[in-house]
Design an enzyme around this catalytic site. Structure first.
Site, PDB file in Angstrom:
ATOM      1  CG  ASN A 153      53.790  62.829  45.000  1.00  0.00           C
ATOM      2  OD1 ASN A 153      54.846  63.436  44.907  1.00  0.00           O
ATOM      3  ND2 ASN A 153      53.321  62.063  44.025  1.00  0.00           N
ATOM      4  CG  PHE A 154      57.512  64.851  50.481  1.00  0.00           C
ATOM      5  CD1 PHE A 154      57.281  65.966  51.271  1.00  0.00           C
ATOM      6  CD2 PHE A 154      57.401  63.602  51.064  1.00  0.00           C
ATOM      7  CE1 PHE A 154      56.974  65.848  52.610  1.00  0.00           C
ATOM      8  CE2 PHE A 154      57.101  63.462  52.402  1.00  0.00           C
ATOM      9  CZ  PHE A 154      56.882  64.604  53.189  1.00  0.00           C
TER      10      PHE A 154
ATOM     11  CG  HIS B 146      52.339  54.758  41.378  1.00  0.00           C
ATOM     12  ND1 HIS B 146      51.105  55.372  41.312  1.00  0.00           N
ATOM     13  CD2 HIS B 146      53.180  55.656  41.958  1.00  0.00           C
ATOM     14  CE1 HIS B 146      51.199  56.592  41.830  1.00  0.00           C
ATOM     15  NE2 HIS B 146      52.445  56.780  42.224  1.00  0.00           N
TER      16      HIS B 146
ATOM     17  N   GLY C 292      48.357  57.001  47.485  1.00  0.00           N
ATOM     18  CA  GLY C 292      47.971  58.046  48.433  1.00  0.00           C
ATOM     19  C   GLY C 292      47.689  59.364  47.747  1.00  0.00           C
ATOM     20  CB  THR C 293      49.320  61.094  44.888  1.00  0.00           C
ATOM     21  OG1 THR C 293      50.587  61.113  45.553  1.00  0.00           O
ATOM     22  CG2 THR C 293      49.120  62.395  44.123  1.00  0.00           C
TER      23      THR C 293
ATOM     24  CB  THR D 218      50.964  56.160  50.838  1.00  0.00           C
ATOM     25  OG1 THR D 218      51.523  55.131  50.007  1.00  0.00           O
ATOM     26  CG2 THR D 218      51.483  57.513  50.365  1.00  0.00           C
TER      27      THR D 218
ATOM     28  CE  LYS E 277      51.645  54.030  45.283  1.00  0.00           C
ATOM     29  NZ  LYS E 277      52.472  54.388  46.456  1.00  0.00           N
TER      30      LYS E 277
END
Length: 240
Positions: free
Chosen positions: A102-103, A135, A145-146, A77, A139
């Site tokens: 986010n996968f 987070h 990004g989510t 991200t 990070k």
């Protein structure tokens, strides 16, 4: 699949474990000190590249992989100002590319619910949205990004909001506040809250560990390895 793992940090190592457990092969691993190992000689040995390099290196790494003819799964991200450039190249090269902030399958289910709730709330202006995310302390990008994805979904689906803002920024009319916390080793949690004067509605996702992100990345790699085009996790969820 034979996988080129571009970025061998925490997420890269998690992807490696999940890939090997699923019967896949890691042909190549690169990090900041070994980027030259991914080249015209080594790329043809791979079926797909999975990229978790970070915001500074992501776009150039993805462009290199597409240029070398590999389908690319990108999980970094903080680089999306160059997303259109990457997509244009992918289309020109008849390549295959998917990016997701986010996968995690759970987060992508949350994303669907978020869009639907925003559409409902368009008819209920007494409710006001807020997004919170937490987070780990290392990070790099803030907000996540989510969180940005969730905020932009609200803007797109609701009609009463024009953008998002960090919670500490000066309040702006029609903006969705995003609260970010960086602490400890938290893999990631996200909550979308709609508040009225009478009640609160919340949608939440909390990652227990990073393996959920890795499973989603492998699933995405399996999907795009035999396809051409630009994809999103919505395409993956449609086959579940």
């Amino acid at each position: 699949m034979k996988i080129a793992l571009l970025g061998y940090g925490r997420m890269g190592r998690e992807v490696e474990q999940v890939a090997l457990a699923g019967g896949h092969e890691i042909v190549l691993k690169t990090d900041i000190s070994s980027q030259d190992g991914f080249n015209r000689q080594t790329a043809p040995q791979c079926d797909v590249a999975i990229e978790f390099t970070g915001p500074e290196a992501a776009a150039d790494t993805i462009i290199k992989a597409i240029t070398l003819g590999l389908p690319v799964v990108s999980g970094s991200t903080g680089w999306l100002t160059r997303y259109d450039e990457v997509v244009k190249l992918c289309v020109e090269r008849d390549g295959s590319f998917i990016h997701s902030p986010n996968f995690s399958i759970g987060v992508n289910i949350l994303s669907r619910l978020n869009s639907e709730l925003a559409r409902i709330m368009m008819r209920l202006p007494e409710y006001r949205p807020e997004i919170g995310e937490t987070h780990h302390a290392s990070k790099k990008d803030t907000p996540s990004g989510t969180a940005i994805m969730l905020a932009e979904q609200i803007v797109s689906e609701h009609g009463g909001y024009t953008g998002w803002r960090r919670a500490g920024d000066r309040p702006g009319q029609g903006t969705v506040p995003v609260i970010s916390v960086r602490e400890g080793t938290v893999p990631g949690s996200h909550t979308v809250t709609w508040k009225s004067d009478h009640d609160i509605i919340s949608l939440s996702h909390e990652a227990i560990n990073r393996s959920g992100f890795a499973h989603g990345a492998i699933m995405a790699a399996e999907y795009i390895s035999t396809r051409r085009g630009v994809f999103t996790m919505a395409d993956i969820l449609n086959i579940i």
